[in-house]
Design an enzyme around this catalytic site. Sequence first.
Site, short mmCIF file in Angstrom:
data_model
loop_
_atom_site.label_atom_id
_atom_site.label_comp_id
_atom_site.label_asym_id
_atom_site.label_seq_id
_atom_site.Cartn_x
_atom_site.Cartn_y
_atom_site.Cartn_z
N ASN A 105 7.71 -24.82 6.31
CA ASN A 105 7.37 -23.84 7.61
C ASN A 105 6.44 -25.31 8.45
OD1 ASN A 105 7.66 -23.24 10.14
ND2 ASN A 105 5.92 -21.76 9.82
N HIS A 107 3.72 -25.54 11.53
CA HIS A 107 2.68 -25.34 12.45
C HIS A 107 1.82 -26.05 13.41
CE1 HIS A 107 0.81 -21.43 14.33
NE2 HIS A 107 0.16 -21.63 14.46
#
Length: 187
Positions: A105, A107
């Site tokens: 991911n 961020h």
Amino acid sequence: MVKKKACVFISGSGTNLKSIIKNSRDYNFPINISLVVTNNKTAKGIIFAKKFSIPYICLNTDQYKFEKIILKKLNENKIKLICLAGFMKILSKKFIRDFRGKIINIHPSLLPKYKGLNTFNRVLKSKDKITGCTVHFVDEKLDNGKTIIQKRVLIGSKDDAKTLKKRVQFEEYRAYTNAIHKIYELN
Ligand code: GRF
């Protein structure tokens, strides 16, 4: 080089998706984007799947059904890496466990700082002089898994959420690319 098949999950504008797809066209890039998944039928990023002729699935349903259908598609397409890029649906612990070490991911902060949403406003309210972005492995906790790479961005006195987001996102594209290279260099 035999490229691994990867999938990108998006919910919004998909600018990271666009950057990953473009880089994946490079002969030396370790993955090929074979599938795009979204939970949002109005996600602007779908346009990039269409533009680059990448199959995409748009599925707005409850978590159980979503994951059951997506899991089948991931297996059918022999997907070895899931890249979350602005994907706003929470994945179940089971799904994450089944793909342990294979979901990453991005961020928009220097984790572990500023987990969760509304990052830029919180950063600006702080006295921090530096922020940035993090690409990390996904584990069962929010924005928590092992960091793969971080890029730093200086916060200017005139920055607002919009200008900061723009500069952080610019670094995100480099970070995602470098992180994917790094994962496969380590393997
Ligand atoms: C990025 O800023 C990323 O850090 C966050 O969601 C945003 C997605 O942007 N997780 P985009 O859809 O790739 O343009």
